[in-house]
Design an enzyme around this catalytic site. Sequence first.
Site: not given
Length: 369
Positions: A162, A230, A353
Amino acid sequence: MPEAIEVRKVPLHSVSDASELAKLIDDGVLEADRVIAVIGKTEGNGGVNDYTRIIADRAFREVLSAKGNRSPEEVAEVPIVWSGGTDGVISPHATIFATVPADKVTKTDEPRLTVGVAMSEQLLPEDIGRTAMITKVAAAVKDAMADAGITDPADVHYVQTKTPLLTIHTIRDAKSRGKTVWTEQTHESMDLSNGGTALGIAVALGEIDMPTDEDVMHSRELFSSVASCSSGVELDRAQIVVVGNARGVGGRYRIGHSVMKDPLDQDGIWAAIRDAGLELPERPHSNDLDGQLVNVFLKCEASQDGTVRGRRNAMLDDSDVHWHRQIKSCVGGVTAAVTGDPAVFVSVSAAHQGPEGGGPVAAIVDLGQ
């Protein structure tokens, strides 16, 4: 030697609900003070102003504080990573990782689940999407690997992060100090933060050489096969959770990974489950999982060429519904069809990714021994 891991998936009955975490603690399945990470999905819009992540974060930390003996400062350091947006059939849920006391560990010398956590140095707004971010993230990933007791990057199967994205406030802060930012579009900065972080993971694991600023978001052939990144407004550092396997830690769980080549690639999901150690028939069905799949974790991205398997789609041109939500809903449905369970971790914005138009898949299974 790191400790063995207990891992459970629980539903969220509302955005502020942490009752299932409390029940696990009350039932003695895990101890509040041994919870080391939480990774979950909340039902917000998944965008810059998705405050469901903050609400869920507070609810889970309140339970850890109330049920355990850690100080508020110690509880605040527990990595709790929420991915906003449960588009389509995706169901809000959390996967909880906790260490297990030595006297309760299932002994085995086979590779078993291990988890390591770390926080990077502060990421300044001008760092995001540039080599400064990549360098700071790479260093933190190596710290998390050490915390997990992993020395071989091949034993890392999932890196959940994160990181901060850009907001009007942080953009103004950078400008006030005479700095520039990669973009002034706050929603675009979500993809940027995720992409820069993924490149940092890839560098740390030896998947790629150190890229340049110009490579970020452009050289899509550079990617990590295990990154799940994220971003949000909740923090100003990279929060890193490394999940892999190690011999000697013991326990019942094991993790594996693969990649989806495109949004319809069910075989990529099954490959991750097989890689985790489940024996499956040649053409598996969700019934073959027999309750042994704890959860799967995926990233997805709309292909930049606007096609899937040679057929064009309108996701990137749609002005009504952002492509983030469309591709997440699509891959969520594909994944739930494989697992037979809509409580799957599917997150969008997968730049760097997995392969272009696809994404990484990790699977945790319960081997029961």
